[in-house]
Design a protein around this motif. Structure first.
Motif, mmCIF file in Angstrom:
data_model
loop_
_atom_site.group_PDB
_atom_site.id
_atom_site.type_symbol
_atom_site.label_atom_id
_atom_site.label_comp_id
_atom_site.label_asym_id
_atom_site.label_seq_id
_atom_site.Cartn_x
_atom_site.Cartn_y
_atom_site.Cartn_z
ATOM 1 N N GLU A 16 0.322 -0.843 -0.109
ATOM 2 C CA GLU A 16 -0.113 0.315 -0.035
ATOM 3 C C GLU A 16 1.086 1.158 -0.192
ATOM 4 N N ARG A 39 -0.869 -4.699 -5.929
ATOM 5 C CA ARG A 39 -2.391 -3.889 -4.713
ATOM 6 C C ARG A 39 -2.827 -4.866 -4.881
ATOM 7 N N ARG A 43 -4.483 -6.650 -1.214
ATOM 8 C CA ARG A 43 -5.864 -7.376 -1.072
ATOM 9 C C ARG A 43 -7.012 -8.081 -0.960
#
Length: 201
Positions: A16, A39, A43
């Motif tokens: 992040e 990312r 996630r």
């Protein structure tokens, strides 16, 4: 102490934090989507892990193999899957990570055909694997970071970056930086007393 869940969450946080820089690096050498892909994949892996049924690295492998696009997505999926298998088989963390990373490197090179010096993620992964032969996680993290930094002096011979020539000189390969971030996350969890600067500087 090595803990897969802690590594996954540390990796997610550093990805992040690095998203903007990874995007900038990839805009210089590729489609500019590496930061988004990494990312988004991490996630989703965290969400899959939290839902249960998969180990931390198992979730990373499943997501990156099946759902993450770009050149690097499936290659990272191979690495994460081999790490998951090794961590399931081997109780000693460094030995497990060494075996998994070595198997992942072999799979990536078999599929992608990249060698050290081609300015790819292999330039960070190969020295990290070698460092794990005689050292621990911090040693491997330093080797990965140094390998990623060296890609800034290399001319790309693989992938989209090979078409932009000298324009990327001086900037590291984003995929190699992603590998360095992974090993940094592992080392800072497993060896918290190690003095490890971020691969992003």
């Amino acid at each position: 102490m090595f803990d897969q869940e802690s590594v996954l969450r540390r990796f997610a946080q550093v990805v992040e934090d690095a998203h903007g820089e990874l995007t900038r690096l990839d805009q210089r050498s590729g489609d500019g989507d590496f930061g988004d892909n990494l990312r988004g994949g991490v996630r989703e892996a965290v969400a899959r892990f939290d839902a249960g049924g998969s180990s931390a690295f198992g979730a990373l492998g499943e997501v990156f193999l099946d759902e993450v696009g770009g050149t690097s997505g499936p290659l990272l999926g191979l690495l994460f899957t081999e790490l998951a298998h090794a961590l399931d088989r081997e109780a000693e963390p460094v030995a497990a990570f060494r075996a998994g990373a070595a198997a992942g490197l072999a799979a990536i090179q078999r599929v992608g055909e990249a060698q050290v010096g081609d300015r790819t993620l292999v330039d960070a992964l190969a020295p990290a694997v070698e460092a794990l032969e005689s050292g621990g996680f911090a040693t491997a993290a330093k080797a990965a970071a140094e390998g990623a930094a060296r890609t800034g002096e290399l001319r790309a011979r693989m992938g989209r970056a090979s078409y932009v020539g000298e324009r990327v000189k001086g900037e590291p390969d984003p995929g190699a930086v992603g590998i360095a971030l992974l090993f940094w996350a592992v080392a800072t969890v497993a060896e918290p007393d190690a003095d490890l600067p971020s691969p992003l500087g």
